[in-house]
Scaffold this active site. Sequence first.
Site, PDB file in Angstrom:
ATOM      1  N   CYS A   1       0.840  -1.201   0.000  1.00 17.41           N
ATOM      2  CA  CYS A   1       0.000   0.000   0.000  1.00 17.41           C
ATOM      3  C   CYS A   1       0.877   1.254   0.000  1.00 17.41           C
ATOM      4  O   CYS A   1       1.988   1.252  -0.560  1.00 17.41           O
ATOM      5  CB  CYS A   1      -0.962  -0.034   1.186  1.00 17.41           C
ATOM      6  SG  CYS A   1      -2.300   1.167   1.043  1.00 17.41           S
TER       7      CYS A   1
ATOM      8  N   ASP B   1      -3.663   0.903  10.045  1.00 23.72           N
ATOM      9  CA  ASP B   1      -4.885   1.715  10.195  1.00 23.72           C
ATOM     10  C   ASP B   1      -5.347   1.665  11.642  1.00 23.72           C
ATOM     11  O   ASP B   1      -5.811   2.651  12.187  1.00 23.72           O
ATOM     12  CB  ASP B   1      -5.972   1.223   9.255  1.00 23.72           C
ATOM     13  CG  ASP B   1      -5.725   1.772   7.866  1.00 23.72           C
ATOM     14  OD1 ASP B   1      -4.937   1.167   7.126  1.00 23.72           O
ATOM     15  OD2 ASP B   1      -6.267   2.862   7.555  1.00 23.72           O
TER      16      ASP B   1
HETATM   17  C1  RUB Z   1      -4.044   3.020   3.539  1.00 25.42           C
HETATM   18  C2  RUB Z   1      -3.319   1.996   4.354  1.00 25.42           C
HETATM   19  C3  RUB Z   1      -2.044   2.445   5.027  1.00 25.42           C
HETATM   20  C4  RUB Z   1      -2.363   2.912   6.427  1.00 25.42           C
HETATM   21  C5  RUB Z   1      -1.173   3.601   7.084  1.00 25.42           C
HETATM   22  O1  RUB Z   1      -5.334   2.594   3.152  1.00 25.42           O
HETATM   23  O2  RUB Z   1      -3.753   0.891   4.544  1.00 25.42           O
HETATM   24  O3  RUB Z   1      -1.136   1.381   5.107  1.00 25.42           O
HETATM   25  O4  RUB Z   1      -3.453   3.810   6.403  1.00 25.42           O
HETATM   26  O5  RUB Z   1      -0.861   4.781   6.390  1.00 25.42           O
HETATM   27  P1  RUB Z   1      -6.246   3.603   2.260  1.00 25.42           P
HETATM   28  P2  RUB Z   1      -0.073   5.984   7.126  1.00 25.42           P
HETATM   29  O6  RUB Z   1      -5.452   3.974   1.053  1.00 25.42           O
HETATM   30  O7  RUB Z   1      -7.464   2.780   1.948  1.00 25.42           O
HETATM   31  O8  RUB Z   1      -6.565   4.797   3.133  1.00 25.42           O
HETATM   32  O9  RUB Z   1       1.185   5.358   7.653  1.00 25.42           O
HETATM   33  O10 RUB Z   1       0.184   6.990   6.042  1.00 25.42           O
HETATM   34  O11 RUB Z   1      -0.952   6.480   8.179  1.00 25.42           O
END
Ligand code: RUB
Length: 314
Positions: free
Chosen positions: A121, A190
């Site tokens: 991701c 998340d």
């Molecule tokens: C984003 C996702 C990321 C986490 C952490 O999912 O799964 O790995 O949110 O991100 P989506 P961060 O694209 O569906 O929002 O470290 O930037 O908080």
Amino acid sequence: MFELVEDAAKKIINMEVRGASRIAKFAAETLKRFAERVEGNFDENMRRAAEILLNTRPTAVSLFNAINYVMGYSGKSDEEKRRDAIRRAEEFIRWVDTAKKRIGEIGAKRIKDGYVIMTHCNSSAALSVIKTAFRQGKKIEVIATESRPRYQGHLTVKELSEEGIPVTLIVDSAVRYFMNDVDCVIVGADTITVNGALINKIGTSQIALSAKEARVPFMVAAETYKFSPKTLFGELVVIEERDPSEVAPKEILSLKNVKVRNPAFDVTPRDYIDLIITEIGAIPPEMAYIVIRERLGYAELEYEELKLSAKHFD
Ligand code: RUB
């Protein structure tokens, strides 16, 4: 008056603003802008604004924690409450930025020269670790999954390419094929539950499983506002299921006897996680309970308060 908040909510729903910490920061910024402008009954209007923002995406607890933090304002008059809400929003925004930097510094110590790192991701926290290690002069390479159906992996490879970090893009199903070439996996979060489980982009648990089988360390980069106080009180994390049209074209969706499912996140049990890199240190997943109690400050006595806000916000 609520236009500002409704516009922000739309941006979170359509994923113009995405990623758990960006969503949280954006929610705090929106509440701050709203608090600066709002007229009439301050408490009632702030609560409505908070509700609108909270009802956007259900899985990332960072959104709840951000909103709960700002909504913890106090004051005798509306003016005092306004000032305190703005101050708390600014405090939360600073927390997001400083935590990310600190996670980068702590996590980079786990990255050795010559490492090949797999990520999934597009996580700003995981990328903070990778970029910090690279800026320290370590020669590293990244393998990034495309992360269907929304292809956040494309954002990751663009970001790493701009930084000058060599990166290979692979399809999600090629994870096991490449795992033998990998020195460690780093993903974002998340939500982290009280028992140390990780909720992150769909496919994360398959990667963790594959890493365990291949004896590759699996690390999570997560600010402490990704830990879920609600799970301390027994609530389960809601996994967002998005529209099937993100996954398959109309001719497939209209076929008889065919169902298309599109969960956006999955759960990785703590047994698959070697370390969670937070701004207060690199901790084992078993420490989640302590983070929720000691760092976020949720104790049983405050449960009523939490339930109250949850009731307002859910
Ligand atoms: C984003 C996702 C990321 C986490 C952490 O999912 O799964 O790995 O949110 O991100 P989506 P961060 O694209 O569906 O929002 O470290 O930037 O908080």
